[in-house]
Design a protein around this motif. Structure first.
Motif, PDB file in Angstrom:
ATOM      1  N   UNK A 266     -24.451  27.061   4.120  1.00 52.26           N
ATOM      2  CA  UNK A 266     -23.057  27.371   4.425  1.00 52.26           C
ATOM      3  C   UNK A 266     -22.907  27.829   5.877  1.00 52.26           C
ATOM      4  N   UNK A 267     -21.811  27.483   6.532  1.00 53.15           N
ATOM      5  CA  UNK A 267     -21.597  27.955   7.902  1.00 53.15           C
ATOM      6  C   UNK A 267     -21.297  29.446   7.927  1.00 53.15           C
ATOM      7  N   UNK A 268     -21.668  30.131   8.991  1.00 53.72           N
ATOM      8  CA  UNK A 268     -21.373  31.565   9.080  1.00 53.72           C
ATOM      9  C   UNK A 268     -19.914  31.816   9.440  1.00 53.72           C
ATOM     10  N   UNK A 269     -19.391  32.898   8.938  1.00 52.58           N
ATOM     11  CA  UNK A 269     -18.029  33.300   9.304  1.00 52.58           C
ATOM     12  C   UNK A 269     -18.034  33.967  10.675  1.00 52.58           C
ATOM     13  N   UNK A 270     -16.975  33.741  11.424  1.00 56.85           N
ATOM     14  CA  UNK A 270     -16.846  34.365  12.737  1.00 56.85           C
ATOM     15  C   UNK A 270     -16.860  35.882  12.577  1.00 56.85           C
ATOM     16  N   UNK A 353     -17.499  11.748  15.591  1.00 56.79           N
ATOM     17  CA  UNK A 353     -16.828  13.040  15.790  1.00 56.79           C
ATOM     18  C   UNK A 353     -17.284  13.961  14.672  1.00 56.79           C
ATOM     19  N   UNK A 354     -17.984  15.051  14.977  1.00 65.07           N
ATOM     20  CA  UNK A 354     -18.591  15.859  13.917  1.00 65.07           C
ATOM     21  C   UNK A 354     -17.576  16.727  13.192  1.00 65.07           C
ATOM     22  N   UNK A 355     -17.909  17.183  11.979  1.00 62.41           N
ATOM     23  CA  UNK A 355     -17.113  18.247  11.363  1.00 62.41           C
ATOM     24  C   UNK A 355     -17.192  19.499  12.221  1.00 62.41           C
ATOM     25  N   UNK A 356     -16.222  20.371  12.080  1.00 60.84           N
ATOM     26  CA  UNK A 356     -16.161  21.572  12.920  1.00 60.84           C
ATOM     27  C   UNK A 356     -16.382  22.859  12.131  1.00 60.84           C
ATOM     28  N   UNK A 357     -16.920  22.768  10.926  1.00 57.75           N
ATOM     29  CA  UNK A 357     -17.264  23.982  10.189  1.00 57.75           C
ATOM     30  C   UNK A 357     -18.203  24.840  11.045  1.00 57.75           C
ATOM     31  N   UNK A 358     -17.916  26.132  11.148  1.00 53.65           N
ATOM     32  CA  UNK A 358     -18.779  27.037  11.905  1.00 53.65           C
ATOM     33  C   UNK A 358     -18.894  26.681  13.372  1.00 53.65           C
ATOM     34  N   UNK A 359     -17.864  26.049  13.938  1.00 54.76           N
ATOM     35  CA  UNK A 359     -17.935  25.573  15.325  1.00 54.76           C
ATOM     36  C   UNK A 359     -18.120  26.723  16.311  1.00 54.76           C
ATOM     37  N   UNK A 360     -17.673  27.905  15.944  1.00 51.72           N
ATOM     38  CA  UNK A 360     -17.830  29.055  16.840  1.00 51.72           C
ATOM     39  C   UNK A 360     -19.303  29.326  17.125  1.00 51.72           C
ATOM     40  N   UNK A 440      -3.703  17.552  28.050  1.00 48.53           N
ATOM     41  CA  UNK A 440      -2.344  17.643  27.495  1.00 48.53           C
ATOM     42  C   UNK A 440      -1.981  19.054  27.041  1.00 48.53           C
ATOM     43  N   UNK A 441      -2.908  20.001  27.182  1.00 46.72           N
ATOM     44  CA  UNK A 441      -2.665  21.345  26.663  1.00 46.72           C
ATOM     45  C   UNK A 441      -2.413  22.346  27.772  1.00 46.72           C
ATOM     46  N   UNK A 442      -1.516  23.295  27.501  1.00 49.25           N
ATOM     47  CA  UNK A 442      -1.310  24.424  28.409  1.00 49.25           C
ATOM     48  C   UNK A 442      -2.427  25.439  28.208  1.00 49.25           C
ATOM     49  N   UNK A 443      -2.508  26.396  29.112  1.00 51.11           N
ATOM     50  CA  UNK A 443      -3.506  27.457  28.984  1.00 51.11           C
ATOM     51  C   UNK A 443      -3.326  28.217  27.671  1.00 51.11           C
ATOM     52  N   UNK A 444      -2.074  28.496  27.307  1.00 48.62           N
ATOM     53  CA  UNK A 444      -1.819  29.236  26.074  1.00 48.62           C
ATOM     54  C   UNK A 444      -2.194  28.420  24.849  1.00 48.62           C
ATOM     55  N   UNK A 445      -1.922  27.120  24.891  1.00 52.17           N
ATOM     56  CA  UNK A 445      -2.300  26.270  23.760  1.00 52.17           C
ATOM     57  C   UNK A 445      -3.824  26.226  23.583  1.00 52.17           C
ATOM     58  N   UNK A 446      -4.556  26.227  24.685  1.00 45.98           N
ATOM     59  CA  UNK A 446      -6.024  26.262  24.585  1.00 45.98           C
ATOM     60  C   UNK A 446      -6.487  27.565  23.941  1.00 45.98           C
ATOM     61  N   UNK A 447      -5.887  28.665  24.364  1.00 43.51           N
ATOM     62  CA  UNK A 447      -6.232  29.964  23.783  1.00 43.51           C
ATOM     63  C   UNK A 447      -5.938  29.983  22.291  1.00 43.51           C
ATOM     64  N   UNK A 448      -4.776  29.468  21.909  1.00 39.50           N
ATOM     65  CA  UNK A 448      -4.409  29.433  20.498  1.00 39.50           C
ATOM     66  C   UNK A 448      -5.361  28.531  19.699  1.00 39.50           C
ATOM     67  N   UNK A 449      -5.715  27.398  20.280  1.00 36.88           N
ATOM     68  CA  UNK A 449      -6.621  26.472  19.594  1.00 36.88           C
ATOM     69  C   UNK A 449      -7.987  27.115  19.359  1.00 36.88           C
ATOM     70  N   UNK A 450      -8.476  27.830  20.348  1.00 29.86           N
ATOM     71  CA  UNK A 450      -9.768  28.513  20.194  1.00 29.86           C
ATOM     72  C   UNK A 450      -9.690  29.546  19.075  1.00 29.86           C
ATOM     73  N   UNK A 451      -8.605  30.272  18.995  1.00 30.55           N
ATOM     74  CA  UNK A 451      -8.471  31.258  17.919  1.00 30.55           C
ATOM     75  C   UNK A 451      -8.487  30.574  16.560  1.00 30.55           C
ATOM     76  N   UNK A 452      -7.860  29.417  16.457  1.00 29.67           N
ATOM     77  CA  UNK A 452      -7.881  28.700  15.178  1.00 29.67           C
ATOM     78  C   UNK A 452      -9.292  28.203  14.857  1.00 29.67           C
ATOM     79  N   UNK A 453      -9.996  27.681  15.857  1.00 31.91           N
ATOM     80  CA  UNK A 453     -11.336  27.164  15.606  1.00 31.91           C
ATOM     81  C   UNK A 453     -12.278  28.256  15.106  1.00 31.91           C
ATOM     82  N   UNK A 454     -12.020  29.488  15.474  1.00 31.72           N
ATOM     83  CA  UNK A 454     -12.852  30.607  14.982  1.00 31.72           C
ATOM     84  C   UNK A 454     -12.710  30.787  13.476  1.00 31.72           C
ATOM     85  N   UNK A 455     -11.655  30.277  12.904  1.00 30.34           N
ATOM     86  CA  UNK A 455     -11.423  30.470  11.467  1.00 30.34           C
ATOM     87  C   UNK A 455     -12.137  29.430  10.602  1.00 30.34           C
ATOM     88  N   UNK A 456     -12.667  28.380  11.199  1.00 27.78           N
ATOM     89  CA  UNK A 456     -13.203  27.264  10.402  1.00 27.78           C
ATOM     90  C   UNK A 456     -14.586  27.616   9.853  1.00 27.78           C
TER      91      UNK A 456
END
Length: 456
Positions: A266-270, A353-360, A440-456
């Motif tokens: 199992x992938x580790x939780x952030x 394109x790989x799955x992103x489970x535990x991408x953090x 295509x992303x703003x600085x804020x959108x990148x920040x938001x995307x990173x926060x979401x990726x931490x949840x996977x």
């Protein structure tokens, strides 16, 4: 890697004598993990005493520091030098990367590359981004020579494969191609290669080790998804030249259990705090820009297992261009591919394109580990040409390794220490490509995307 496997050929051990003690109500997956830690499924590489004394051939000043250190301090120096780790699952001084028999003979195991830490914590199944195989094999060769133990040479016509250029990478493919080149469909060792190899290019394929927890999502294996997922396919990496077909057959039950374990990891939780408001916004960014290739993660989720053409993804081409199609066909048409029963996709022309489970936890990014953080992946024009990581640091803001950035390796660095610097100008190590959705992303959108990726 070549030197390591040549050294391993010095003494082949009889696999038929190996046993896995039964445990009450033990699953195949549990048995598989215990096998990795307790059953030497490879050939003898050294002894536990050798591992304790390998510091004696280190260059100065490391050797003098080790000589003056306590045994515990010396062990920590050894682990740090090679990128090895102890684990609570196996008490003692032998790192998880090795397995010893009851006589103290030591074999390397799958966790050499597939067992590593993030933020200083061993994370089961994570690719070992600290592994320093070249330095270890150089040291072991010197140690054995100093003690009058010369390795047996490989078969005279075995294609030579390259050593790893930097820590955190492996050239297991170069080894596997060379091994299989010298075996027929039934795994008998032959006098001449069974398929043409364009040396050195087709045997110089440095890649980052992917985490085991992604396996359960896949039906096809490896960065170009060229073959169906089976337990036999992961066995090819231990088919060192001295291993006989009979020993391979004796290993197969062990690998069935190991395969079961791999697909249970199992992938580790952030472990840090997540800005949930930003993550919710980042999820929308992800669904719009990333999900069609990398899948979805709500509920059961879905994973399309899409292979992206090289001219579209634009990442380093070596793994696609120089990986021999003849090897793939030979692998699939013989014992490993169950004589053609396993699906083969010999010329995919790109990277999956790989799955992103535990991408953090899976930094550095891309198939060659050339990009140290997710922020760098999303900001391609700012990716460092040369970078040096800390062993235990983690950048929670950028999501990835804690690194110092350079335009070139500093003057005065020894050849050995140059392996600690990731140099994107080297063959196979380019950090180009995967420029979308960054442009295509703003600085804020990148920040938001990173926060979401931490949840996977």
């Amino acid at each position: 890697m070549r030197k390591l496997l040549t050294l391993a050929a010095t003494v082949a051990i009889g696999l038929s004598a190996l046993t896995v003690p039964a445990a009450a109500e033990e699953t195949a997956a549990e048995r598989g993990y215990r096998t990795l830690l307790t059953v030497p499924i490879g050939v003898r590489l050294m002894t536990e005493a050798d591992f304790d004394r390998i510091w004696q051939v280190w260059p100065e000043p490391a050797r003098s520091r080790a000589e003056k250190a306590s045994p515990g301090e010396r062990l920590q120096m050894t682990l740090a030098r090679y990128g090895f780790q102890l684990t609570a699952d196996r008490p003692g001084n032998l790192p998880q990367q090795f397995t010893a028999d009851d006589k103290g003979n030591v074999s390397i195991n799958c966790l050499a590359c597939h067992g590593g830490p993030v933020e200083g914590k061993v994370t089961i199944g994570l690719g070992n981004s600290l592994i320093n195989l070249r330095t270890f094999t150089d040291d072991l060769a010197r140690y054995l020579a100093a003690n009058g133990r010369e390795p047996s040479p490989p078969p005279p016509k075995a294609p030579p494969f390259a050593e790893e250029p930097t820590r955190g990478l492996n050239n297991a493919w170069g080894a596997a191609i060379s091994f299989m080149a010298m075996r027929d469909r039934d795994l008998n060792v032959t006098e001449a290669p069974q398929f043409p190899v364009k040396a050195p290019d087709e045997l110089d394929i440095p890649v980052k080790t992917p985490p085991f927890w992604l396996s359960k999502r896949k039906t096809r294996y490896y960065y170009d998804a060229f073959i169906g997922k089976t337990h036999r396919d992961i066995m090819q990496f231990v088919f060192e030249y001295s291993v006989t077909p009979q020993q391979v057959a004796e290993m197969e039950p062990y690998f069935k259990d190991i395969f079961a374990w791999i697909n249970s990891v199992q992938p580790p939780k952030y472990p840090g705090d997540i800005d949930r408001t930003a993550a919710d916004r980042g999820r929308l960014v992800y669904l719009k820009n990333c999900a069609s290739c990398h899948g979805t993660y709500s509920g059961e989720g879905s994973y399309p297992e899409r292979v992206i053409p090289l001219d579209e993804i634009g990442t380093d081409p070596v793994r696609v261009h120089d990986f021999p199609v003849a090897f793939k066909r030979h692998l699939a048409e013989g014992w490993v591919g169950d004589y053609g029963a396993v699906a083969l996709y010999p010329e995919t022309g790109g990277y999956v394109a790989p799955p992103l489970d535990g991408i953090w936890a899976n930094a550095p990014y891309l198939h060659n580990g050339s990009v140290p953080t997710m922020w760098d992946l999303l900001t391609p024009d700012a990716r460092p040409a040369v970078w040096l990581r800390t062993d235990n640091g983690y950048d929670h803001t950028k999501m990835g390794l804690e690194v110092t950035r350079f335009t070139a390796v500093p003057d005065g660095v020894t050849p050995e220490d140059r392996r600690l610097y990731y140099r994107t100008a080297l063959r196979g190590l380019s950090n180009a490509g995967h420029r979308y959705p960054a442009t295509d992303l703003s600085e804020q959108e990148k920040t938001n995307l990173i926060e979401y990726l931490k949840t996977l």
